[in-house]
Motif scaffolding. Structure first.
Motif, mmCIF file in Angstrom:
data_model
loop_
_atom_site.group_PDB
_atom_site.id
_atom_site.type_symbol
_atom_site.label_atom_id
_atom_site.label_comp_id
_atom_site.label_asym_id
_atom_site.label_seq_id
_atom_site.Cartn_x
_atom_site.Cartn_y
_atom_site.Cartn_z
ATOM 1 N N GLU A 187 -22.940 39.334 -13.011
ATOM 2 C CA GLU A 187 -22.740 40.379 -12.007
ATOM 3 C C GLU A 187 -23.412 41.638 -12.527
ATOM 4 N N LYS A 188 -23.450 42.670 -11.695
ATOM 5 C CA LYS A 188 -24.155 43.899 -12.081
ATOM 6 C C LYS A 188 -23.676 44.446 -13.426
ATOM 7 N N GLU A 189 -22.368 44.667 -13.514
ATOM 8 C CA GLU A 189 -21.814 45.373 -14.670
ATOM 9 C C GLU A 189 -21.300 44.434 -15.755
ATOM 10 N N ARG A 190 -21.188 43.156 -15.424
ATOM 11 C CA ARG A 190 -20.579 42.265 -16.420
ATOM 12 C C ARG A 190 -21.104 40.842 -16.291
ATOM 13 N N ASN A 191 -20.935 40.110 -17.387
ATOM 14 C CA ASN A 191 -21.273 38.681 -17.399
ATOM 15 C C ASN A 191 -20.021 37.915 -17.812
ATOM 16 N N THR A 192 -19.506 37.148 -16.901
ATOM 17 C CA THR A 192 -18.277 36.405 -17.182
ATOM 18 C C THR A 192 -18.624 34.955 -17.484
ATOM 19 N N ILE A 193 -17.965 34.397 -18.507
ATOM 20 C CA ILE A 193 -18.118 32.962 -18.716
ATOM 21 C C ILE A 193 -16.787 32.278 -18.428
ATOM 22 N N CYS A 194 -16.890 31.152 -17.760
ATOM 23 C CA CYS A 194 -15.713 30.372 -17.391
ATOM 24 C C CYS A 194 -15.725 29.111 -18.257
ATOM 25 N N LEU A 195 -14.698 28.940 -19.078
ATOM 26 C CA LEU A 195 -14.720 27.873 -20.086
ATOM 27 C C LEU A 195 -13.703 26.769 -19.799
ATOM 28 N N SER A 196 -14.019 25.578 -20.283
ATOM 29 C CA SER A 196 -13.061 24.470 -20.264
ATOM 30 C C SER A 196 -12.221 24.517 -21.532
ATOM 31 N N SER A 197 -10.983 24.063 -21.423
ATOM 32 C CA SER A 197 -10.115 24.033 -22.599
ATOM 33 C C SER A 197 -9.748 22.602 -23.019
ATOM 34 N N GLN A 198 -9.983 21.642 -22.129
ATOM 35 C CA GLN A 198 -9.658 20.246 -22.437
ATOM 36 C C GLN A 198 -10.715 19.339 -21.809
ATOM 37 N N VAL A 203 -6.686 27.306 -27.905
ATOM 38 C CA VAL A 203 -7.148 28.371 -27.006
ATOM 39 C C VAL A 203 -6.884 29.734 -27.652
ATOM 40 N N MET A 204 -5.714 29.907 -28.236
ATOM 41 C CA MET A 204 -5.398 31.200 -28.882
ATOM 42 C C MET A 204 -6.285 31.441 -30.098
ATOM 43 N N ARG A 205 -6.582 30.380 -30.843
ATOM 44 C CA ARG A 205 -7.460 30.536 -32.015
ATOM 45 C C ARG A 205 -8.852 30.974 -31.548
ATOM 46 N N ALA A 206 -9.336 30.366 -30.475
ATOM 47 C CA ALA A 206 -10.652 30.757 -29.958
ATOM 48 C C ALA A 206 -10.603 32.204 -29.459
ATOM 49 N N ASN A 255 -7.802 17.312 -26.145
ATOM 50 C CA ASN A 255 -7.956 18.768 -26.265
ATOM 51 C C ASN A 255 -9.314 19.106 -26.858
ATOM 52 N N LEU A 256 -9.832 20.285 -26.527
ATOM 53 C CA LEU A 256 -10.993 20.802 -27.250
ATOM 54 C C LEU A 256 -10.491 21.555 -28.474
ATOM 55 N N SER A 257 -11.275 21.526 -29.540
ATOM 56 C CA SER A 257 -10.906 22.274 -30.738
ATOM 57 C C SER A 257 -11.324 23.736 -30.559
ATOM 58 N N GLN A 258 -10.877 24.587 -31.473
ATOM 59 C CA GLN A 258 -11.309 25.997 -31.474
ATOM 60 C C GLN A 258 -12.835 26.083 -31.417
ATOM 61 N N GLY A 259 -13.483 25.313 -32.294
ATOM 62 C CA GLY A 259 -14.941 25.381 -32.399
ATOM 63 C C GLY A 259 -15.633 24.894 -31.134
ATOM 64 N N GLU A 260 -15.090 23.847 -30.534
ATOM 65 C CA GLU A 260 -15.721 23.331 -29.305
ATOM 66 C C GLU A 260 -15.626 24.347 -28.172
ATOM 67 N N ILE A 320 -17.672 24.187 -38.956
ATOM 68 C CA ILE A 320 -17.296 25.502 -39.499
ATOM 69 C C ILE A 320 -16.646 26.383 -38.435
ATOM 70 N N ARG A 321 -17.050 26.177 -37.177
ATOM 71 C CA ARG A 321 -16.477 27.043 -36.134
ATOM 72 C C ARG A 321 -15.060 26.611 -35.743
ATOM 73 N N ASP A 322 -14.520 25.574 -36.404
ATOM 74 C CA ASP A 322 -13.107 25.236 -36.192
ATOM 75 C C ASP A 322 -12.185 26.081 -37.073
ATOM 76 N N LEU A 323 -12.770 26.828 -38.014
ATOM 77 C CA LEU A 323 -11.943 27.626 -38.923
ATOM 78 C C LEU A 323 -11.736 29.034 -38.373
ATOM 79 N N SER A 324 -10.533 29.551 -38.561
ATOM 80 C CA SER A 324 -10.305 30.957 -38.214
ATOM 81 C C SER A 324 -11.032 31.804 -39.259
#
Ligand code: SAH
Length: 365
Positions: A120-131, A191-194, A151-156, A27-31
């Protein structure tokens, strides 16, 4: 009645409807729009689709049965057509020095990708893989020798974020960077869909300015991104201001040399009114001399940009190493005297191999 099954071999989840085998969709592959359209076809009202969407991304529901304010009939419909997956965490390492946590996820087909939480103090950053893997063969990168898988899908992509959120319920994710495994411009559409879901007020509600795409210099992707009309942060992995050196480090430079890359950067800055961050991995004896810094000053003079220099994160077996503290100082001072806004940072989570791709590789071995 529906019965459900799961086949790891071909990564298709299926359901039996009166003995007939039917494929289920992640389901998370759908916009958001596609979800609404799919449910509308089944007679579901748009306000119900919005509820489902919010359950998926605001509440990170891991099953349709958890969506308690939906009618039972709608939950049954969702169960029959879709599935929700959370990638399994195969390995997890938390840095004792800075809290950086790295996750190795197992996807449905058995492939693995990495993602990192940088608190970090003011923020939480996540670093993601795209493929899964990468085609671009940058010589200093841990993922390069293992090639490209898919490739990873939108949902992945979204599920990397959801799994991190589930593991850290108190951490509000404020920033997303595509600096994990893969080249985001080579999986542009997913990536743009995600990103649209990260952006959505009924999902993660993370503004475009808090989302960074990092590219090794895939010019057509940069040109496409300009046309999106979004103020997404762009990082360009530059690593040298000299075509010959850059082509050795990043073979993509042979295809899109500095002249084309810098033109695309200038166009991006003009169209989005955002500055570009140039990533610069300092490698001893390769790109980190005072002359290299002066070439960089000449290349970037007058541009709305900043330079993020980072010492090379040593990968076992690699011939490269980072420069000494004194060499880094000379390099950074030359940039600053040349009027370039530049910072040098130590790689985060060094004690946990947080450098991109390293956890995946250590497992593959
Ligand atoms: N393909 C994209 C994003 C993934 S790499 C890109 O090239 O930008 C994310 C960043 O990590 C890039 O700037 C990349 O050059 C850098 N990087 C890769 N291997 C590294 C290493 N061993 N040490 C330091 N930085 C590295």
């Amino acid at each position: 009645m529906f019965a459900q099954g799961f086949s790891i071999a071909n990564a298709i989840i299926f359901t039996y409807n009166n003995g007939k085998k039917m494929k289920k969709n992640r389901i998370r592959d759908l916009s958001r729009f596609e979800l609404e359209a799919a449910l509308k076809e089944e007679g579901v009202e748009p306000y119900r689709s919005k509820q489902v969407f919010r359950w998926l991304y605001k509440a990170q529901a891991s099953s349709f049965d958890a969506m308690t304010d939906l009618p039972a009939s709608l939950r049954a419909l969702l169960n029959s057509k879709f599935y929700i997956s959370d990638p399994a965490v195969l390995d997890l390492r938390r840095s004792l020095s800075d809290g950086t946590t790295k996750y190795l996820f197992k996807l449905e087909d058995g492939n693995t990708v990495e993602a990192v939480l940088l608190p970090e103090k003011e923020r939480n950053t996540i670093c993601l893989s795209s493929q899964v893997g990468c085609k671009f063969a940058c010589v200093f990168c841990a993922s390069a020798p293992f090639g490209f898988v898919r490739n990873l899908s939108q949902g992945e992509i979204l599920e990397e974020a959801i799994s991190i959120k589930n593991a850290n319920p108190a951490a509000n994710i404020t920033n997303v960077v595509f600096m994990g495994i893969g080249e985001p411009m080579d999986n542009y559409d997913n990536v743009m869909r995600a990103i649209r879901v990260f952006n959505d007020k009924d999902a993660f509600n993370i503004g475009a300015r808090k989302i960074t795409i990092s590219t090794c210099g895939v010019v057509p992707g940069m040109v496409k991104l300009i046309k999106e009309g979004l103020q997404i942060e762009l990082s360009v992995s530059l690593h040298s201001a000299n075509d010959a050196v850059r082509s050795k480090l990043l073979p993509v430079n042979k295809r899109y040399p500095l002249k084309d890359l810098m033109q695309a950067c200038r166009d991006y800055i003009r169209a989005t009114k955002r500055i570009i961050t140039f990533e610069y991995v300092l490698i001893k004896g390769v790109n980190s001399s005072k002359d290299d810094a002066l070439s960089l000053v000449r290349l970037l003079k007058g541009m709305q940009c900043k330079v993020n220099a980072i010492s090379y994160n040593k990968i076992p077996g690699s011939p490269y190493e980072g420069p000494s503290g004194a060499e880094i100082k000379i390099f950074m001072n030359a940039l600053k005297s040349g009027g370039i806004n530049a910072t040098h940072r130590k790689p985060k989570g060094e004690d946990i191999d947080a450098g991109c791709g390293q956890l995946r590789i250590s497992r593959m071995k």
